[in-house]
Design a protein around this motif. Structure first.
Motif, short mmCIF file in Angstrom:
data_model
loop_
_atom_site.label_atom_id
_atom_site.label_comp_id
_atom_site.label_asym_id
_atom_site.label_seq_id
_atom_site.Cartn_x
_atom_site.Cartn_y
_atom_site.Cartn_z
N LYS A 57 -27.10 49.05 49.54
CA LYS A 57 -27.11 47.66 49.11
C LYS A 57 -28.50 47.08 49.35
O LYS A 57 -29.23 47.52 50.23
CB LYS A 57 -26.04 46.84 49.80
CG LYS A 57 -26.23 46.62 51.28
CD LYS A 57 -25.09 45.76 51.80
CE LYS A 57 -25.27 45.50 53.29
NZ LYS A 57 -24.25 44.62 53.80
N THR A 58 -28.84 46.12 48.52
CA THR A 58 -30.13 45.46 48.65
C THR A 58 -29.97 44.20 49.49
O THR A 58 -28.86 43.77 49.78
CB THR A 58 -30.68 45.05 47.27
OG1 THR A 58 -29.84 44.05 46.71
CG2 THR A 58 -30.80 46.24 46.33
N ALA A 59 -31.09 43.62 49.82
CA ALA A 59 -31.06 42.31 50.46
C ALA A 59 -30.57 41.29 49.43
O ALA A 59 -30.73 41.49 48.22
CB ALA A 59 -32.46 41.94 50.93
N VAL A 60 -29.98 40.23 49.90
CA VAL A 60 -29.55 39.14 49.01
C VAL A 60 -30.76 38.24 48.79
O VAL A 60 -31.42 37.82 49.73
CB VAL A 60 -28.38 38.35 49.65
CG1 VAL A 60 -28.03 37.14 48.80
CG2 VAL A 60 -27.17 39.25 49.83
N MET A 61 -31.05 37.99 47.51
CA MET A 61 -32.19 37.14 47.16
C MET A 61 -31.65 35.81 46.61
O MET A 61 -30.67 35.80 45.86
CB MET A 61 -33.06 37.82 46.10
CG MET A 61 -33.54 39.21 46.49
SD MET A 61 -34.76 39.19 47.78
CE MET A 61 -36.16 38.62 46.89
N ARG A 62 -32.31 34.73 46.97
CA ARG A 62 -31.92 33.40 46.49
C ARG A 62 -33.09 32.76 45.76
O ARG A 62 -34.22 32.80 46.25
CB ARG A 62 -31.47 32.54 47.66
CG ARG A 62 -30.18 33.01 48.27
CD ARG A 62 -29.84 32.25 49.55
NE ARG A 62 -28.58 32.69 50.11
CZ ARG A 62 -28.42 33.77 50.87
NH1 ARG A 62 -29.46 34.53 51.14
NH2 ARG A 62 -27.23 34.09 51.34
N HIS A 63 -32.79 32.16 44.62
CA HIS A 63 -33.82 31.52 43.79
C HIS A 63 -33.32 30.14 43.36
O HIS A 63 -32.13 29.95 43.17
CB HIS A 63 -34.10 32.36 42.54
CG HIS A 63 -34.32 33.81 42.82
ND1 HIS A 63 -35.54 34.33 43.17
CD2 HIS A 63 -33.46 34.86 42.82
CE1 HIS A 63 -35.43 35.64 43.37
NE2 HIS A 63 -34.17 35.98 43.16
N LYS A 64 -34.26 29.22 43.17
CA LYS A 64 -33.90 27.88 42.72
C LYS A 64 -34.90 27.39 41.68
O LYS A 64 -36.10 27.56 41.84
CB LYS A 64 -33.90 26.92 43.91
CG LYS A 64 -33.53 25.49 43.53
CD LYS A 64 -33.53 24.59 44.74
CE LYS A 64 -34.78 23.76 44.69
NZ LYS A 64 -34.92 22.77 45.72
N LEU A 65 -34.37 26.81 40.63
CA LEU A 65 -35.19 26.15 39.61
C LEU A 65 -34.70 24.71 39.52
O LEU A 65 -33.50 24.47 39.33
CB LEU A 65 -35.01 26.81 38.24
CG LEU A 65 -35.40 28.27 38.11
CD1 LEU A 65 -34.87 28.84 36.80
CD2 LEU A 65 -36.91 28.41 38.17
N GLU A 66 -35.60 23.76 39.67
CA GLU A 66 -35.20 22.35 39.56
C GLU A 66 -34.67 22.06 38.16
O GLU A 66 -33.70 21.34 38.00
CB GLU A 66 -36.38 21.43 39.87
CG GLU A 66 -36.82 21.45 41.31
CD GLU A 66 -35.79 20.84 42.26
OE1 GLU A 66 -35.04 19.94 41.85
OE2 GLU A 66 -35.75 21.28 43.42
N LYS A 67 -35.35 22.65 37.15
CA LYS A 67 -34.97 22.39 35.76
C LYS A 67 -35.31 23.61 34.91
O LYS A 67 -36.37 24.21 35.09
CB LYS A 67 -35.72 21.17 35.25
CG LYS A 67 -35.37 20.75 33.85
CD LYS A 67 -36.28 19.63 33.41
CE LYS A 67 -35.46 18.48 32.91
NZ LYS A 67 -36.30 17.37 32.44
N LEU A 68 -34.39 23.96 34.01
CA LEU A 68 -34.65 25.00 33.02
C LEU A 68 -34.48 24.32 31.66
O LEU A 68 -33.36 24.05 31.23
CB LEU A 68 -33.69 26.18 33.18
CG LEU A 68 -33.94 27.37 32.27
CD1 LEU A 68 -35.33 27.96 32.49
CD2 LEU A 68 -32.89 28.45 32.50
#
Length: 131
Positions: A57-68
């Protein structure tokens, strides 16, 4: 009670794996992208990604975009060759018209490859798409 909860269906939002040429390293590499093929902006886009197999298993990655913005896309992350053999999951949550949407996009193991190419909406390239 449960029957009163409305869970809106996600349409027009996709995750794609696209092979691109990295000029700095002089190699082709796979990258994951989120695509907004809608005519409306998405706000507060949250993406949680991970890769799994029976024994890895890989590490859990978190991403955030204010607006797409409408009819646009954004790079989520680089996909190392080693993770292409895993089941890669992208949990995507976002707001549209003050309503929260949530969907899980799953690339099954070994499905990210050139044999699975198809046209990618909004990006105008070939890649592997999960709807």
């Amino acid at each position: 009670m449960k029957k009163d909860i409305e869970i809106p269906k996600v349409e027009g939002v996709y995750v794609a794996a696209v092979k691109v040429f990295n000029k700095d390293l002089n190699v082709d590499e796979w990258n994951a992208y989120i695509i907004n093929d809608k005519d409306i902006d998405l706000e507060m886009v949250l993406i949680v990604s991970k890769g799994l197999s029976k024994d890895k298993k890989t590490a859990v990655m978190r991403h955030k975009l204010e607006k797409l913005p409408a009819k646009s896309f954004a790079k989520i992350e680089y996909l190392q060759d080693e993770v292409l053999a895993l089941v890669n999951t992208f949990e995507v949550s976002f707001f549209e018209d003050n309503k929260m949407f949530d969907k899980s996009f799953v690339f099954k193991s070994n499905t990210i490859n050139e044999k699975a190419y198809q046209p990618i909406p909004t990006m105008g390239v070939q890649g592997v798409l999960v709807k």
